[in-house]
Design a protein around this motif. Sequence first.
Motif, PDB file in Angstrom:
ATOM      1  N   SER A 353       0.831  -1.208   0.000  1.00 45.81           N
ATOM      2  CA  SER A 353       0.000   0.000   0.000  1.00 45.81           C
ATOM      3  C   SER A 353       0.861   1.251   0.000  1.00 45.81           C
ATOM      4  O   SER A 353       0.542   2.251  -0.652  1.00 45.81           O
ATOM      5  N   GLU A 354       1.933   1.214   0.745  1.00 45.73           N
ATOM      6  CA  GLU A 354       2.842   2.357   0.825  1.00 45.73           C
ATOM      7  C   GLU A 354       3.450   2.647  -0.546  1.00 45.73           C
ATOM      8  O   GLU A 354       3.621   3.811  -0.922  1.00 45.73           O
ATOM      9  N   ARG A 355       3.731   1.595  -1.286  1.00 47.25           N
ATOM     10  CA  ARG A 355       4.349   1.773  -2.611  1.00 47.25           C
ATOM     11  C   ARG A 355       3.311   1.994  -3.699  1.00 47.25           C
ATOM     12  O   ARG A 355       3.660   2.283  -4.840  1.00 47.25           O
ATOM     13  N   LYS A 356       2.046   1.833  -3.346  1.00 46.87           N
ATOM     14  CA  LYS A 356       0.965   1.960  -4.324  1.00 46.87           C
ATOM     15  C   LYS A 356       1.177   0.991  -5.494  1.00 46.87           C
ATOM     16  O   LYS A 356       1.114   1.352  -6.673  1.00 46.87           O
ATOM     17  N   SER A 358       0.542  -1.779  -8.196  1.00 44.21           N
ATOM     18  CA  SER A 358      -0.613  -2.137  -9.025  1.00 44.21           C
ATOM     19  C   SER A 358      -0.180  -3.266  -9.957  1.00 44.21           C
ATOM     20  O   SER A 358       0.697  -4.043  -9.639  1.00 44.21           O
TER      21      SER A 358
END
Length: 375
Positions: A353-356, A358
């Motif tokens: 989540s921190e790195r986003k 995808s």
Amino acid sequence: MAMQTKRDYYEVLGVSKQANPDEIKKAYRKLALKYHPDRNPGNKEAEEKFKEAAEAYAILSDPEKRAQYDQFGHSLGGSGFSGFQGFEESFRGFGDIFGDLFDDFFGTERTRSRSAGGRRGSDLEVSVEITLEEAFTGREVSIQVPRRETCSACSGSGAAQGSKKSVCPECRGTGEIRVTQGFFSLRRTCPRCRGEGERIDKPCPDCRGRGRVERTRKLNVKIPRGIDTDSRLKIMGEGEAGERSGPRGDLYVHILVKPHEFLARRGHDLYCELQIPFTVAALGGEVQVPTLDGKVKLKVPAGTPSGKVFRMREKGMPYLERSGRGDQLVQIDIEVPTRLSEKEKAILQEFSSERKDSVGQPKKKGFFDQFKDPF
């Protein structure tokens, strides 16, 4: 009756006037095989063409006669064959080309004359399998070599004690017999004494008249450090004993290096794959790399991708007969854990989540391009 005009010697052999000696020899050899009387029995035309080719070769193969022929042609007196008489005598200077013809036509094998002395013994080859570690350090191995040795009972003569050899009645001691083939004769190895010129009245019981016996010899062979698989070591004079006190042959030791469970070799360099945790690849750290010197520490920078290759200087194989060593190349393979605890999953989800993170993105460099770049 008008005198028959001789054909030009170059025309007879089918070569140009600028032909070199090898071309002349090759052309004559081809014609001699084609028109040989024993291949054309009763064919007078073939016999004449054979004689015509032989006459042309006798002149053009001799530099002095060829020069005179080029200047004066057939008007040069005494340069060519004067009919059939003395035909065999005319071939005595043809040397190796007629030896080749006899081999091809009669299926014979030329042997050295009795005056050439003892025959050299055969070379031998044995295979030795060693490990990569042994190739790295070098070692001495003990091998068993079955070979023919000079008979000690008769000292290689083949005759029993108290007896002696007598002159072969077939060839009268020459080791050769004369065989007539067509309108000329040739010498061949005497089949009764096999070119020895002598026969044994009472053969040696140990070697049965052969002069050599089968023995197995133990030898210690030093394998140098750094040797590669499929290399051959030559040990002079350790092959089979020669006949009639001839020199020994040589022994060749064929080296085979077993595959290593971790290391692969290319030349003097060693290659390996090292699996590291993805956390070390991401954060950096030190890992242990197995080498032939033992385990060595390797620093892995943060952000190291899978497939990255590190070069460890002078950790490869030693150079043969000189100082220095090759390198060891280490390719990184990132280990992805397949079983995660609930806490590990939570940490990774937070990290993602921190790195986003995808979906994956295509790399700028294609997968197959990496194989084009040398290490």
